[in-house]
Design a protein around this motif. Sequence first.
Motif, PDB file in Angstrom:
ATOM      1  N   ILE A 119      72.316 -37.371  -0.203  1.00 25.01           N
ATOM      2  CA  ILE A 119      72.824 -36.567   0.921  1.00 25.01           C
ATOM      3  C   ILE A 119      71.705 -35.826   1.653  1.00 25.01           C
ATOM      4  CG2 ILE A 119      75.123 -36.360  -0.049  1.00 25.01           C
ATOM      5  CD1 ILE A 119      74.462 -33.546  -0.960  1.00 25.01           C
ATOM      6  N   GLY A 194      76.028 -30.021   2.796  1.00 22.98           N
ATOM      7  CA  GLY A 194      76.224 -31.302   2.132  1.00 22.98           C
ATOM      8  C   GLY A 194      77.283 -31.147   1.057  1.00 22.98           C
ATOM      9  N   GLY A 221      76.905 -33.281  11.104  1.00 24.18           N
ATOM     10  CA  GLY A 221      75.675 -33.966  10.697  1.00 24.18           C
ATOM     11  C   GLY A 221      75.446 -33.987   9.198  1.00 24.18           C
ATOM     12  N   MET A 223      76.030 -34.709   5.134  1.00 25.50           N
ATOM     13  CA  MET A 223      76.370 -35.919   4.386  1.00 25.50           C
ATOM     14  C   MET A 223      77.250 -35.586   3.186  1.00 25.50           C
ATOM     15  SD  MET A 223      74.454 -38.465   5.840  1.00 25.50           S
ATOM     16  CE  MET A 223      73.764 -39.638   4.675  1.00 25.50           C
ATOM     17  N   VAL A 276      78.004 -44.569   5.827  1.00 29.27           N
ATOM     18  CA  VAL A 276      76.592 -44.940   5.857  1.00 29.27           C
ATOM     19  C   VAL A 276      76.303 -46.060   4.862  1.00 29.27           C
ATOM     20  CG1 VAL A 276      74.232 -44.089   5.500  1.00 29.27           C
ATOM     21  CG2 VAL A 276      75.961 -42.609   6.558  1.00 29.27           C
ATOM     22  N   CYS A 351      78.819 -40.879   3.192  1.00 29.14           N
ATOM     23  CA  CYS A 351      79.390 -40.645   4.518  1.00 29.14           C
ATOM     24  C   CYS A 351      78.634 -39.545   5.264  1.00 29.14           C
ATOM     25  CB  CYS A 351      80.855 -40.210   4.400  1.00 29.14           C
ATOM     26  SG  CYS A 351      81.896 -41.288   3.422  1.00 29.14           S
ATOM     27  N   ARG A 352      78.779 -39.574   6.578  1.00 29.01           N
ATOM     28  CA  ARG A 352      78.194 -38.523   7.414  1.00 29.01           C
ATOM     29  C   ARG A 352      79.276 -37.965   8.340  1.00 29.01           C
ATOM     30  NH1 ARG A 352      74.690 -41.321   9.783  1.00 29.01           N
ATOM     31  NH2 ARG A 352      72.795 -40.739   8.651  1.00 29.01           N
TER      32      ARG A 352
END
Length: 360
Positions: A119, A194, A221, A223, A276, A351-352
């Motif tokens: 992340i 994160g 933005g 993760m 991602v 994921c983001r």
Amino acid sequence: MDPLPIIFTVVLLAGGLYWFVFLLGSAEQKGKHAVHLSGGSIHHSNVKETYNQYWSFFRRPKHIEQSENVPAFVDTFYNLVTDIYEWGWGQSFHFSPAIKGKSNLESTKIHEQMAVDLIGVKAGQKILDAGCGVGGPMRSIASHSGCNVTGITINEYQVNRAKAHNKKAGLSHLCDVVCGNFLNMPFEDETFDGAYSIEATCHAPKLEDVYSEIFRVLKPGAMYVSYEWVTTELFNGEDPEHVEVIQGIERGDALPGLRNYSDIADVAKKVGFEVVKEKDLAKPPAGPWWSRLKIGWIAYWRNHVVVTVLEAIGVAPKGTVDVHEMLFKTADYLTRGGESGIFTPMHMILCRKPEKVQES
């Protein structure tokens, strides 16, 4: 007859018994000893009854399907199993791939630290552990990354255990734990830099509910990585043996229903995440994650005898033997799921949260 050999033998046996019962802690860290086995927040006298109530959920499958009933169901489970998990497994309630030349503890830490590396957070940033248990991964990740980690667990007993472990490890300044439901978290929007979940979101009745909450509390933005318990492409719902194994895993681990690997990315996208990366971390060249479960009958009966004796003399509450037996049977189902390839506890999805969230 020389009494010295007899005295020596008696002392040796007594010392060995004392070591095993009073000093032997978990397989990883001495966080819990056999004589301290309890029912978590459940009163000593109510453990047996609560265990029976836990199994009553499965006699009413429609009851489990109702989302509002699942948190209490999961909370009950962790009251019953937390001490046995710590005693027999360690402070990290998850699996990891076996790594050649590495101990179980080393492999576990590598698996945990990979999550925070994925992340991409920096020291001093704030990250979320969604479903933190007693905080084994949290402490490993905080030490590795220098991040401030906030964990959430639905079980109050685990909160107290995690805080005690954090203090003992000298990590209270980096690690915090709150008691709450990760389907409705007590955090403001866009709080964390994160987030991660390690084999925890499988307890959510609907994956989109927990993913949407994690999405909400992440900054744009940021993760998020999760290691998911899922059935794989090899699972055949028409195969009675496959069904038996999966249902055995569900019953023995307080799961409202295992999801298929193919559903995870769709759910993440549905709540707004960008996917991602997605990978089953159990696939070769990873070593078998289930190898640690195959402790053998000698080790099982050794532990079972200790638990039985402690329950019989009133040190461990009535029902502890039942819980231990349930977990041993579940270990067999998990091993069969791993060996057949129909189940993995480490389907990784990274994921983001988009920098600018699209308004619906």
